[in-house]
Design an enzyme around this catalytic site. Structure first.
Site, PDB file in Angstrom:
ATOM      1  N   SER A  60       0.836  -1.197   0.000  1.00 56.36           N
ATOM      2  CA  SER A  60       0.000   0.000   0.000  1.00 56.36           C
ATOM      3  C   SER A  60       0.880   1.260   0.000  1.00 56.36           C
ATOM      4  O   SER A  60       1.715   1.422  -0.893  1.00 56.36           O
ATOM      5  CB  SER A  60      -0.948  -0.035   1.190  1.00 56.36           C
ATOM      6  N   ASP A 204      -5.880  -3.912  -2.387  1.00 51.82           N
ATOM      7  CA  ASP A 204      -4.856  -3.589  -1.394  1.00 51.82           C
ATOM      8  C   ASP A 204      -4.232  -4.838  -0.771  1.00 51.82           C
ATOM      9  O   ASP A 204      -4.931  -5.700  -0.234  1.00 51.82           O
ATOM     10  CB  ASP A 204      -5.495  -2.738  -0.300  1.00 51.82           C
TER      11      ASP A 204
END
Length: 743
Positions: A60, A204
């Protein structure tokens, strides 16, 4: 801290005694949204200590910071990048208004809700944010390594983690397009749209492995520095934003893996960022400062480690100037994938990039913004495919077109017009190719309706347009005497307009049009003395529009100019009947011929500092006839320009003054307290009725006014409260505005 330094140093001495090659130092950077900016301070401390990092993994936000460092940017350079970025724009789901085509600006960002309507059904997107500006910024930053598709070939080998939506398993990304990889790694479910990847979709990586220490160990790291920002699951009281809640739900599985991962670290760093959220991008400076302080605390460890390596291995040194010097690329060819409803010719013309010319990332980004500003596309991603010649590449675009039809809704409240539900529908290519059709309703006691069809024509571009529209309103009109309201009327307007327009880039357009308008007036509540009547006429006009404002509301930069010069003719005024005590006492059937009319509205926003903006506005409106029907007069008053023939003037309410000629100059200062909270001070003066019967200028009638507004830039549009005073009216008045008006 001292005992930790000695412990790590002792471990290194034992390892160095038996190693033939310098041990590899691995770095793992966790996800954490805005909190990930604290990674920067750790990188700066590593650089200052002269420690060489041999491999990096990240998830991320950790993948963003880690990839920049792996590509060759130093910690200091990454800090400058982070401070220069407008994070609000980067994470917005919409283009900047400056890049929206002039024809789209009126409706752009004008609704609280816009929902695609596809194949007879409403469609909800898989994520709110497509991240167009993310693609452009990442491609700009990574242009120096455009020709490296194997991440192990970066100056520091790199891997990042994403999650396969279909299986829930971690996907380690270490080759291909770096921008696609980090965009997938940060695609928070339901916030960012997922990324298509090898017949699946990626989101993610923090869902399954927010702290990928095992992956850096698998890359051969002997000693691992881990920077963790998640600090486990949050307590219920700490879940203060929607992104925090999504992180919490999504990272349940990662929580099970977290303890195993952190035990693999030789040095575990956890900057104290708990008071911030994943969405705290308004706190960039303070989060970076936390990272710097944490980096200073761990600097002795990094320095001891670097010094020990230099003593044991004389040739050991960090690699200097790691970022390749490529700053521009020559375009050999252009490929476009994903076009179905729009044409390659239109795309290329808006793009305006020539083959065999050299461009940097900024030039390409600006070219894409020109195309994206048409609002025909929800995403325009691009990649560089290296050609045989060094410094040359093929430019390949992967396009996702916007749905053809949208249904829109919003609310508007104004003290003058009361509350309204605004509904709209817009469809492209509904009747003909290269067209846009729309209808719009203002549902309230002041009803409004607009239907418009915009048809592009010509062989080279979409900047030639024929526009046909029909407008109807049934609106209240107060009648003032000496700046005091004495009557309330209702006006009914029918307007049919046809015009030809030529646009130039994002910002400007000129055109020629003809309007047929019919207007009638009657008292809303019968009074002892009242009148009713109407007029119909045709107006042929030339107009010019220019708009470079950066925002629809609370702008801080740019110009907006609307100018119109026309001739009014074929007038047909109906009998205007004046009644007293219920009896008609006079019928006015004034015969008027044609006359010229001119209107100019120009405003400018100039930033004086990061928070203070100078506002300048000049409005003028003139009927070049002293016998123009009263119903064709201009109404002076109000700050928001949204009623018929209005000339805004701070200090007076709408319709406080009706005149054939008026000029207004306004100066103001707008101050931004926070990201969304503003206050604005306005001072203006005006002259009016200066065109007398002899058509000579006579500036004897003047107005002055001042106003103070407090505003909030909300998700449903601007919310503002204004207090204002005019010396001529001699009283303080005010109003509230919520949301965007109909037009």
């Amino acid at each position: 801290m001292r005992s930790q330094v000695l412990y790590v140093f002792a471990l290194l001495l034992v390892a160095f005694a038996t190693a033939a090659q310098p041990p590899k130092v691995g770095l793992t950077l966790s996800g954490g949204g805005a909190k990930g900016l604290a990674h920067i301070g750790i990188l700066e401390a590593i650089d200052s200590a002269g420690l060489r990092v041999d491999c990096i993994t990240g998830t991320s936000m950790g993948s963003i910071i880690g990839s920049l460092y792996a590509a060759g940017y130093s910690g200091k350079e990454i800090e400058k990048i982070a401070r220069d970025i407008d994070w609000n724009v980067l994470f917005s789901g919409k283009p900047s208004m400056r890049n929206v085509n002039i024809d789209e600006k009126t409706e752009f960002d004008n609704y609280a809700l816009e929902v695609p309507f596809v194949k007879g059904k409403f469609r909800i997107n898989a994520g709110i944010i497509e991240g167009q500006e993310l693609w452009l910024k990442f491609q700009e930053l990574f242009l120096p390594i455009y020709d490296i598709k194997d991440f192990s070939k970066f100056s520091i080998p790199f891997k990042c983690i994403a999650t396969d939506v279909s299986t829930g398993k971690a996907v380690v990304l270490d080759q291909g397009e770096l921008v696609t990889a980090i965009r997938a790694s940060m695609a928070i479910p339901s916030v960012f749209t997922p990324i298509d990847y090898e017949n699946t979709k990626l989101v993610d990586g923090g869902i399954v492995r927010n702290f990928p220490v095992s992956d850096v160990k698998a890359m051969g790291a002997d000693y691992i520095i881990g920077v963790n920002l998640s600090q486990g699951l949050l307590a219920a009281s700490e879940l203060t934003s929607p992104i925090d809640i999504l992180y919490q739900i999504g990272f349940y599985k990662d929580a099970e893996d977290f303890e195993t991962e952190r035990k693999l670290c030789n040095v575990l760093i956890e900057p104290p960022v708990r008071k911030y959220t994943a969405a705290s991008f308004t706190s960039v400076d303070s989060i970076i400062a936390v990272g710097k302080r944490t980096g200073d605390e761990y600097y002795p460890i990094f320095k001891k480690l670097a010094d020990s390596l230099r003593q044991r291995y004389p040739n050991y040194a960090p690699i200097q100037n790691r970022l390749p010097q490529t700053r521009s690329v020559t375009v050999d060819s252009i490929y476009i994938q994903g076009l179905h409803h729009t044409t390659r010719t239109s795309f290329r013309n808006r793009l305006n990039l020539a083959l065999s010319k050299t461009y940097d990332g900024t030039h390409v980004a600006e070219a894409i913004r020109r195309v994206y500003g048409s609002r025909n596309y929800s995403r325009i991603a691009y990649t560089w495919q290296p050609a045989r010649a060094r410094g040359h590449a093929n430019l390949r675009f992967n396009v996702v077109e916007s749905p053809l039809t949208y249904v829109k809704a919003g609310l508007h409240y104004h003290t003058f017009s009361n509350i309204a539900l605004i509904l709209g529908a817009e469809s492209r290519n509904l009747l003909f190719d290269r067209s846009k059709s729309m209808v719009k309703l203002n549902v309230s006691e002041n009803f409004r309706f607009l239907a418009e069809h915009n048809q592009a024509f010509g062989t080279n571009a979409d900047n030639n347009n024929l526009i046909l529209s029909f407008y109807y309103e049934n609106f209240q009109l107060p009648f003032y005497e000496n700046f005091e309201q004495v009557y309330l009327y209702r006006g009914r307007t029918y307007q049919t307009d046809f015009r030809f327009q030529r646009t130039f880039g994002f910002a400007s357009a000129i055109g020629l049009g003809t309007t047929f308008e019919s207007f009638s007036l009657r008292p809303k509540i019968a009074a002892d003395t009242s009148f009713k009547g109407g007029n119909s006429f045709i107006q042929t006009y030339l107009y010019y529009k220019y708009n470079t404002l950066n925002k629809r509301s609370f702008s801080t930069r740019g110009w907006r100019i609307d100018a119109r010069m026309g001739i009014v003719y074929a007038q047909n005024p109906s009998a205007v009947t004046l009644r007293a005590n219920g009896q008609a006492v006079r019928r006015d059937t004034a015969e008027v011929g044609h006359y010229n009319r001119f209107m100019l509205k120009a405003e400018n926003f100039t930033p004086l500092s990061s928070r203070l903006t100078l506002l300048t506005q000049f409005n003028t409106a003139i009927n070049f006839s002293t016998v123009a029907p009263y119903l064709n007069y201009f109404n002076v008053g109000g700050i928001n320009d949204f009623v018929r023939n209005q000339v805004p003037f701070t200090g007076l309410q709408e319709y406080s003054l009706n005149t054939n000629s008026v000029s207004v100059l306004m100066l103001g200062l707008q101050y931004q307290f926070t990201r969304r909270l503003y206050t604005t001070l306005r001072v203006n003066g005006a002259v009016y009725d200066y065109l007398n019967r002899d058509k000579e200028l006579n500036f004897t009638r003047r107005l002055s006014g001042i106003g103070l507004s407090f505003g909030y830039d909300s998700g449903i549009g601007p919310i503002s409260m204004t207090f204002m005073y005019s010396g001529e009216a001699d009283h303080i008045s005010g109003y509230v505005n919520i949301g965007f008006p109909f037009r």
